[in-house]
Every structure is written in structure tokens, then in C-alpha cells.
Design an enzyme around this catalytic site. Structure first.
Site, PDB file in Angstrom:
ATOM      1  N   ASN A  10      86.647 -19.230  31.637  1.00  0.00           N
ATOM      2  CA  ASN A  10      86.145 -18.644  30.506  1.00  0.00           C
ATOM      3  C   ASN A  10      85.262 -17.283  30.645  1.00  0.00           C
ATOM      4  OD1 ASN A  10      84.367 -18.162  28.243  1.00  0.00           O
ATOM      5  ND2 ASN A  10      84.699 -19.939  27.211  1.00  0.00           N
ATOM      6  N   HIS A  13      81.193 -14.566  29.137  1.00  0.00           N
ATOM      7  CA  HIS A  13      79.908 -13.945  29.618  1.00  0.00           C
ATOM      8  C   HIS A  13      79.956 -12.765  30.372  1.00  0.00           C
ATOM      9  CE1 HIS A  13      78.200 -17.007  27.103  1.00  0.00           C
ATOM     10  NE2 HIS A  13      78.780 -17.870  27.606  1.00  0.00           N
ATOM     11  N   HIS A  46      86.112 -16.898  23.683  1.00  0.00           N
ATOM     12  CA  HIS A  46      85.872 -17.438  22.585  1.00  0.00           C
ATOM     13  C   HIS A  46      85.371 -15.846  21.613  1.00  0.00           C
ATOM     14  CE1 HIS A  46      83.025 -20.188  19.951  1.00  0.00           C
ATOM     15  NE2 HIS A  46      83.696 -19.504  19.177  1.00  0.00           N
ATOM     16  N   ARG A  48      83.845 -15.105  18.796  1.00  0.00           N
ATOM     17  CA  ARG A  48      83.005 -15.596  17.506  1.00  0.00           C
ATOM     18  C   ARG A  48      82.722 -14.587  16.427  1.00  0.00           C
ATOM     19  NH1 ARG A  48      79.381 -19.702  20.544  1.00  0.00           N
ATOM     20  NH2 ARG A  48      78.492 -19.860  18.432  1.00  0.00           N
ATOM     21  N   ARG A  52      79.514 -11.604  19.574  1.00  0.00           N
ATOM     22  CA  ARG A  52      78.282 -11.378  20.126  1.00  0.00           C
ATOM     23  C   ARG A  52      78.948 -11.085  21.648  1.00  0.00           C
ATOM     24  NH1 ARG A  52      75.820 -17.448  20.254  1.00  0.00           N
ATOM     25  NH2 ARG A  52      75.935 -17.121  18.046  1.00  0.00           N
ATOM     26  N   GLU A  73      89.375 -19.563  21.883  1.00  0.00           N
ATOM     27  CA  GLU A  73      88.404 -20.463  21.053  1.00  0.00           C
ATOM     28  C   GLU A  73      88.285 -19.730  19.829  1.00  0.00           C
ATOM     29  OE1 GLU A  73      85.251 -21.099  23.730  1.00  0.00           O
ATOM     30  OE2 GLU A  73      86.238 -22.315  25.213  1.00  0.00           O
ATOM     31  N   THR A 104      78.167 -23.192  21.906  1.00  0.00           N
ATOM     32  CA  THR A 104      79.042 -24.171  21.134  1.00  0.00           C
ATOM     33  C   THR A 104      77.908 -25.523  21.272  1.00  0.00           C
ATOM     34  OG1 THR A 104      80.774 -23.184  21.331  1.00  0.00           O
ATOM     35  CG2 THR A 104      81.164 -25.269  20.392  1.00  0.00           C
ATOM     36  N   GLU A 154      90.140 -31.282  23.638  1.00  0.00           N
ATOM     37  CA  GLU A 154      89.196 -30.821  24.865  1.00  0.00           C
ATOM     38  C   GLU A 154      87.750 -31.615  24.557  1.00  0.00           C
ATOM     39  OE1 GLU A 154      89.068 -26.660  26.159  1.00  0.00           O
ATOM     40  OE2 GLU A 154      86.834 -27.058  26.731  1.00  0.00           O
ATOM     41  N   HIS A 194      82.354 -27.427  29.261  1.00  0.00           N
ATOM     42  CA  HIS A 194      81.176 -27.050  28.917  1.00  0.00           C
ATOM     43  C   HIS A 194      80.103 -27.352  29.447  1.00  0.00           C
ATOM     44  CE1 HIS A 194      78.941 -25.082  25.481  1.00  0.00           C
ATOM     45  NE2 HIS A 194      77.970 -25.831  26.019  1.00  0.00           N
TER      46      HIS A 194
HETATM   47  N1  PXP Z   1      85.315 -25.222  26.375  1.00  0.00           N
HETATM   48  C1  PXP Z   1      84.953 -24.871  25.120  1.00  0.00           C
HETATM   49  C2  PXP Z   1      85.734 -25.190  23.857  1.00  0.00           C
HETATM   50  C3  PXP Z   1      83.875 -24.117  24.814  1.00  0.00           C
HETATM   51  O1  PXP Z   1      83.323 -23.590  23.712  1.00  0.00           O
HETATM   52  C4  PXP Z   1      83.308 -23.537  26.104  1.00  0.00           C
HETATM   53  C5  PXP Z   1      81.929 -22.605  25.979  1.00  0.00           C
HETATM   54  O2  PXP Z   1      82.548 -21.292  25.426  1.00  0.00           O
HETATM   55  C6  PXP Z   1      83.615 -23.921  27.649  1.00  0.00           C
HETATM   56  C7  PXP Z   1      84.746 -24.616  27.582  1.00  0.00           C
HETATM   57  C8  PXP Z   1      82.966 -23.239  28.586  1.00  0.00           C
HETATM   58  O3  PXP Z   1      81.598 -23.821  28.818  1.00  0.00           O
HETATM   59  P1  PXP Z   1      80.734 -23.168  29.878  1.00  0.00           P
HETATM   60  O4  PXP Z   1      80.790 -21.556  29.651  1.00  0.00           O
HETATM   61  O5  PXP Z   1      79.494 -23.797  29.590  1.00  0.00           O
HETATM   62  O6  PXP Z   1      81.366 -23.468  31.135  1.00  0.00           O
END
Ligand code: PXP
Length: 252
Positions: A10, A13, A46, A48, A52, A73, A104, A154, A194
Site C-alpha cells: 500500500n 503514505h 486508497h 479517499r 488526503r 480501496e 480506516t 480482507e 492493517h
Molecule cells: N488494507 C486495507 C483495506 C486498508 O484500508 C489499509 C490501510 O489503508 C491497509 C490494508 C494497510 O494498512 P497499513 O497502512 O496500516 O499497513
């Protein structure tokens, strides 16, 4: 049973850091390219409602410039549905979204929103987009995914990662195990993610009925200290080692 555990990276960030100053640096698409070279099996982003981190242009570029499957996402809104249908990512993971949340915070209440989710899931599926529902590890939510004909769930690993190590975390891990087994038993593909880190990924990777982990924040944070390539490779190795140990498979 032994399936290779996939890693979806992901890159949200990377975009968060870019957006702190505006402009183009650091480029999340460059991070996706690097993730592919480091062994990621997919890219997760994601989009959003408030944009952001990931932007509409990022989604377009991830679709056209990156060969790995894109997991978009998205909240269950008409706007996001239209965007998904326009870009046709490999997969769409439906997540709950509240504007004021930092991340989330919990899973989607699929069981409580069957009527609203049914047409959205159907439209995505009709466009050949693999739908996944980001849910807490609860039987009722898994049954809701079946009722909605979503092929993937998930499991939200946030509660497990945040639990104090010991009995509390073990209890959360057991919830994930039970949910993953139930998902497989009813014919769903099971992913998880997550908050996962080097410290927490092993026991989740060891659950043989989970086939994909999506990990972002920790990897991008670690990249500050040792680079994204090294962070992804170390995470990949931790996942593979835990899976091998759990299934009794010898390393090659
Ligand atoms: N899976 C989903 C559905 C998420 O919303 C997120 C966070 O955007 C992640 C996985 C990844 O989480 P993290 O960034 O905390 O590793």
C-alpha cells in the site's frame, strides 16, 4: 495445503509525504515500480473522498504505468463506483470511510448494509473487477460477503496489532484464524491487513487460509531508515518464513 502468500504494498503514505508540500516528490508511482522490483505481488491504493493522500491522477498512472495488479480501496459511494468503473482496477476493496478518521478504524458493516452494498458489488463484478470487503473478523460479516456474492474478504488486523502482546493479542489472533477458516469453508478468498509490522506479521502469515496481506504504513515508515526496497524484502522474508514454518515446508 500450501499456497504462496501474496504481498500487496500500500503506497498511500508516499502520497501523504508528497502532499505535505504539494508538488510531485516523492512520487507514489515510482514507489510502486520499486515495490514491484522488490517482490510485491500487487499495489494497493486508497482513493479517499477528501484526497488526503492518493489523487485521481495517481490512480490513473498506477493503472497505465505499473504492470502489477492494482487493488483500489474505496468507500461505497457513487463517486468511487464511477471512478472504479472508469479505471477498471484488478480489484476493488470496499472500506468504510469517515472523513474525520485518521485511518480506516474498523471493518465495513456489510451485514448491516446489504441493501446498499448489493448493487455496488454487482456493478463492480459486472465490470470484471474482483470485489473484496474489508471486514472485522466476525462470522456475520463473512456470511454477508457470501450473501453479496463478493469473492474476497480482507480481514482487519488492526485490533490484533494494537492488542497488548500476550493473551489479548492471542485472542485477536484466534478471531482472525477462525474467520479465515470460515471464509475458506464458504468459498471466499481471504486477505488480511492493517497495522502489520515486522513484529506482528508472522502469526498472521502463518494462517494457511489467508492468501494475501496488504501492508503500507509500516513499510513506508521503515523506508525512511533503510529504503523501501529493503523494507519490502525484509517483510516478504518474514512472511515467507512464518508460512514455511507453519506448513512444515523446507526452504529451497
Ligand atoms: N488494507 C486495507 C483495506 C486498508 O484500508 C489499509 C490501510 O489503508 C491497509 C490494508 C494497510 O494498512 P497499513 O497502512 O496500516 O499497513
Amino acid at each position: 495445503m500450501n499456497r504462496r502468500l501474496r504481498l500487496g504494498v500500500n503506497i498511500d503514505h508516499v502520497a501523504t509525504i508528497r502532499n505535505a508540500r504539494g508538488g510531485r516528490h516523492p512520487d507514489p508511482v515510482r514507489a510502486a515500480r520499486l515495490a514491484a522490483a522488490a517482490g510485491a505481488d500487487g499495489i494497493t491504493a486508497h482513493l479517499r473522498e477528501d484526497r488526503r493522500h492518493i489523487s485521481d491522477l495517481d490512480i490513473e498512472r498506477l493503472g497505465t504505468e505499473i504492470d502489477l495488479p492494482l487493488n483500489l480501496e474505496m468507500a461505497a459511494t457513487a463517486e468511487m463506483l464511477a471512478i472504479a468503473l472508469r479505471h477498471r482496477p484488478h480489484a476493488a476493496c470496499i472500506v468504510p470511510e469517515r472523513r474525520e478518521e485518521v485511518t480506516t478504524e474498523g471493518g465495513l458493516d456489510a451485514a448491516g448494509n446489504l441493501a446498499a452494498l448489493r448493487p455496488l458489488v454487482a456493478e463492480l463484478a459486472a465490470a470484471d473487477i474482483r470485489v473484496s470487503l474489508f471486514i472485522d473478523p466476525e462470522p456475520a460479516q463473512i456470511d454477508a460477503a457470501v450473501a453479496l456474492a463478493a469473492p474476497v474478504v480482507e480481514l482487519h488486523t488492526g485490533a490484533y496489532c494494537e492488542a497488548v502482546a500476550g493473551a489479548a493479542r492471542e485472542a485477536e489472533l484466534e478471531r482472525l484464524r477462525v474467520a479465515a477458516d470460515r471464509a475458506e469453508a464458504v468459498g471466499l478468498e481471504c486477505h488480511a491487513g492493517h497495522g502489520l509490522s515486522y513484529d506482528t506479521v508472522g502469526p498472521v502469515a502463518a494462517i494457511p487460509t489467508i492468501v494475501e496481506l496488504n501492508i503500507g504504513h509500516f513499510l513506508v515508515g521503515e523506508a525512511i531508515f533503510g529504503g523501501l526496497d529493503s523494507a519490502i524484502k525484509r517483510m516478504r522474508a518474514a512472511m515467507d518464513q512464518a508460512r514455511r514454518a507453519a506448513t512444515g515446508e523446507r526452504s529451497a
